[in-house]
Scaffold this motif. Structure first.
Motif, short mmCIF file in Angstrom:
data_model
loop_
_atom_site.label_atom_id
_atom_site.label_comp_id
_atom_site.label_asym_id
_atom_site.label_seq_id
_atom_site.Cartn_x
_atom_site.Cartn_y
_atom_site.Cartn_z
N ALA A 1 6.85 -6.67 -11.31
CA ALA A 1 7.46 -7.95 -10.92
C ALA A 1 6.45 -9.10 -11.06
O ALA A 1 6.82 -10.25 -11.22
N GLU A 2 5.17 -8.76 -11.00
CA GLU A 2 4.10 -9.74 -11.21
C GLU A 2 3.07 -9.08 -12.10
O GLU A 2 2.59 -7.98 -11.80
N PHE B 1 -3.16 -4.01 -7.23
CA PHE B 1 -2.17 -4.02 -6.15
C PHE B 1 -0.82 -4.37 -6.76
O PHE B 1 -0.40 -5.52 -6.73
N ARG C 1 3.07 -5.02 -7.77
CA ARG C 1 4.27 -5.55 -7.13
C ARG C 1 5.47 -5.18 -7.98
O ARG C 1 5.48 -5.47 -9.19
N ASP C 2 6.46 -4.57 -7.37
CA ASP C 2 7.68 -4.26 -8.10
C ASP C 2 8.86 -4.30 -7.15
O ASP C 2 8.73 -4.73 -6.01
N ARG D 1 7.83 -2.48 -3.95
CA ARG D 1 6.50 -2.50 -3.36
C ARG D 1 5.94 -3.90 -3.16
O ARG D 1 5.78 -4.66 -4.11
N LEU D 2 5.63 -4.19 -1.89
CA LEU D 2 4.99 -5.47 -1.53
C LEU D 2 3.67 -5.25 -0.80
O LEU D 2 3.00 -6.21 -0.44
N THR E 1 -7.92 -9.42 -10.24
CA THR E 1 -6.70 -10.20 -10.08
C THR E 1 -5.95 -9.59 -8.90
O THR E 1 -5.86 -8.36 -8.79
N PRO F 1 -2.51 -9.94 -5.98
CA PRO F 1 -1.11 -10.37 -6.00
C PRO F 1 -0.89 -11.76 -5.40
O PRO F 1 -1.53 -12.12 -4.40
N ILE G 1 2.36 -12.66 -4.77
CA ILE G 1 3.52 -12.47 -3.88
C ILE G 1 3.08 -11.47 -2.82
O ILE G 1 2.65 -10.37 -3.15
N VAL G 2 3.18 -11.87 -1.56
CA VAL G 2 2.72 -10.99 -0.49
C VAL G 2 3.83 -10.81 0.54
O VAL G 2 4.73 -11.64 0.67
N GLY G 3 3.74 -9.69 1.27
CA GLY G 3 4.82 -9.31 2.17
C GLY G 3 4.77 -9.99 3.53
O GLY G 3 5.79 -10.13 4.20
N TRP H 1 12.58 -12.34 -2.66
CA TRP H 1 12.05 -11.22 -3.44
C TRP H 1 13.08 -10.09 -3.41
O TRP H 1 13.11 -9.33 -2.46
N PHE H 2 13.91 -10.04 -4.41
CA PHE H 2 15.00 -9.05 -4.48
C PHE H 2 15.80 -9.03 -3.18
O PHE H 2 16.10 -7.96 -2.63
N ARG I 1 14.82 -9.88 -0.24
CA ARG I 1 14.01 -9.83 0.97
C ARG I 1 13.07 -11.04 0.99
O ARG I 1 12.77 -11.60 -0.05
N TYR J 1 -7.54 -9.66 -0.09
CA TYR J 1 -7.69 -8.76 -1.24
C TYR J 1 -9.12 -8.75 -1.77
O TYR J 1 -9.65 -7.71 -2.14
#
Lengths: 428, 428
Positions: free
Chosen positions: A214-215, A419, A421-422, A425-426, B150, B152, B154-156, B170-171, B173, B184
């Motif tokens: 996704a990223e 790490f 992202r898909d 998975r976040l 590198t 991410p 996009i983080v949860g 995000w899908f 969510r 990170y």
């Protein structure tokens, strides 16, 4: 003064040395205790008396001792008479034994415990090749007169492709994450002629495949004053060559990962899309190559040209974005009105790069946008550059993770992403 | 074979040359017509007969002609007997006269017409210094054994700071755009010891100021096995020195922008936060430095130490994030229990970099998180690295746009950002 493990063999026997790193392994034998220390440069062996208290694996320590020759130790030198100090609390037991030669864990385990499992030297080496690839990419382009640029990742419209975008709540208004720097890198050809960017791109890919994230990191290049897409392909060749050279220079990481750096031929072999279909026995009206076709073409390129790379040019316009330049057809006895000046580059039978020539006349853009049933006014910010004079230009994009996966023979791009992202998975 | 404008003076008089570029200016005089062509390398003069048809400014052309010596032409060589071909349609009139020495437009005009106005040589040169800074940043760190990573975007969870985050769909969510790679890069110190990343960070800044963008480029560095924040500052010094060297090497761009590259002292002068407050006459219980204090300190550093840079160390813990390491106090007669091992670096009286030492023991993190009234379980993915052994470490982050703005004396960071994003702007 700290000595890196890699430099320990250069110490004078009898000299006092200080190592700092992680306890890679402790081995308590009947007559002696060994501690293997890991730092960013490698491993070193420390000898302690039998029964000495030693911290658990992954604890961070400082070891002060004496360099001593020992043919059995890594590099022929170990540390004796050692004082071991803890720089943190004793570490919790890692989710896998990091001292084993291979990291034999399932993909979910690898991803859930990424902060710890990336410490395994063979896993870490995969990323070292990614970092080397980035270095080689930039060095090649800097030498060719390219300028590095950065373009926005939050955009106001989802114009390039309406599907698969992530909406962002931007101060209460809807915006989107950029799916590619395409429009911006083109506009910047008007400023710098030759530009590149390494940055994240975001695709709301609803499919859970081994090739999609996704990223991911896109290595984007765009250049002006080209004749056609073959000039773009020539720059791509030089860039790949620079990336491979940088990878090869990381000898330890190449060896740890078992990577097979390809030979980049002076000229990448090229096949016309229509000829590629015929070669693999696909119907002449297929609009794209299926994965099994790509594999067959990869095998053919290796057998016929001794090349890990093959460019397929002249993809049907119907499968390419609206800014694609139509085929200018001077290389074929049968120029096609439906083909484009674009190519895919296959690396060992897998699509790695998409590139080609773009439209450069404002009127061509207006026509192409209207042909999609859209209003050119929607693209006003983008078209500004073209109305004020843009040269013939083109470019390409390489997916970093896909490149590294293919290089080290990883089955899934997630195995080489720090790490990922898909869809599912976040974290971490 | 194309000749770049910059290389025209090296042509042999009488030789045929081909220039490709934009019409920078056309001047139709009574007895002769001049065309000035601009490409990425510079400008060249083309001589045409009086009354010759010439395309409007910014049109992209190919000029085929004869190199001829002329002391009045740029570099002493011009092109005569020229054939001018259009490579695009005649260009629309640009929003400002790009041939004038300065680009005298309002900020909204500059930003609205960025794709065209960045073509002005003095404006383009500002970005050339940004690109040089990136090159110098990476080269310095590569030489010091750092690995590029590198992480991410996009983080949860919005854990580092609950405020000012952009939510992402995000899908289906809710996720967030990363405000910094802080968590990170720390975890990756456990893998590579020394890491850096150049990437976008996103701040939903509700304030419209000359120093803030909603998306900017952060130059992030983190390193393990430090004594305290002074070791971090030493690396920062080397990095700034490498950036300045790379900037200086761009002589033409330095001259076009009027940039004043600073001298980076061998050791950056350091002042304690408490002493800095006293020096500028601020109350001793102020938790932060106001902009006027920063300016006064910048003037003091220049007068007292002859330095454009000043590090202020020992900021109050209360104003720093929870992962900040408390002051270890061996450099002062009066160690403070409320100060931290962190610093701000002022560049010409403006905060440019924030850095410092971080906590590295898992138990210290748990205590610090509980002290904020939060549950350490929320930070589980982050804390994993610490439970499995992390060395004493620290790092810093430089804002690219702020650095370039200060270097070239731009009043607003938007003037040096290719396509800025803020509270009000999502285009172009």
């Amino acid at each position: 003064m700290r000595t890196l493990c890699h430099d320990l063999p250069a110490s004078t026997p009898g000299e006092e040395v200080v190592l700092e790193g992680w306890v890679q392994r402790r081995r308590q034998l009947a007559r002696v205790t060994f501690l293997v220390v890991r730092d960013r440069s490698g491993l070193a062996q420390v000898v302690l008396p039998a029964g000495a208290a030693v911290p658990p694996e992954e604890t961070v320590v400082r070891v002060t001792g004496t360099a001593a020759a020992n043919a059995q130790a890594p590099g022929g030198v170990e540390v004796t008479d050692a004082l071991v100090e803890l720089l943190t609390e004793p570490a919790a037991t890692p989710p896998a034994e990091l001292w084993r030669p291979g990291l034999d864990v399932s993909l979910p385990t690898l991803l859930d415990h990424a902060p710890v499992l990336w410490r395994h030297p063979a896993q870490r080496a995969r990323w070292e090749l990614a970092a080397a690839s980035l270095r080689g990419f930039r060095a090649s382009l800097d030498a060719l007169g390219f300028t590095e640029v950065t373009t926005p990742k939050i955009v106001g419209t989802a114009t390039e492709s309406g599907a698969n975008v992530f909406p962002v709540d931007w101060f209460g208004r809807e915006a989107y994450l950029a799916q590619s720097p395409q429009f911006y890198k083109q506009q910047l050809v008007g400023v710098f002629e030759r530009v590149y960017e390494v940055g994240p791109v975001f695709r709301a890919e609803p499919h859970d495949t081994v090739r999609h994230l996704a990223e991911y990191r896109s290595l984007d290049v765009e250049l002006g004053f080209i004749g056609d897409h073959r000039d773009v392909l020539a720059v791509l060749r030089d860039v790949l060559s620079g990336m491979v050279d940088a990878v090869r220079a990381e000898e330890a990481a190449v060896s740890r990962t078992g990577a097979l750096p390809p030979v980049v031929p002076d000229e990448v072999p090229v096949i016309r899309f229509a000829d590629a279909l015929a070669l693999v026995g696909a119907p002449a009206d297929e609009p794209d190559l299926a994965p099994e076709h790509e594999r067959a073409l990869g095998a053919w390129a290796l057998a016929e040209h001794g090349s890990d790379f093959l460019a397929v040019e002249g993809y049907p316009m119907a499968k390419r974005p609206f800014y694609t330049h139509p085929w200018t057809g001077n290389r074929s006895a049968a120029p096609s009105t439906t083909a484009s000046n674009s190519f895919d580059l296959l690396f060992r039978g897998l699509e790695l790069v998409t590139g080609g020539q773009r439209l450069h006349r404002a009127s061509d853009y207006e026509r192409a946008i209207r042909a999609r049933g859209e209003d050119p006014a929607t693209y006003d910010a983008y078209l500004q550059a073209f109305r004020h004079g843009m040269p013939p230009h083109g470019g390409f994009a390489i997916g970093l993770e896909r490149w590294v996966a293919r290089l080290v023979g990883a089955a899934n791009v997630r195995e080489v992403t720090l790490f990922p992202r898909d869809l599912n998975r976040l974290t971490p």
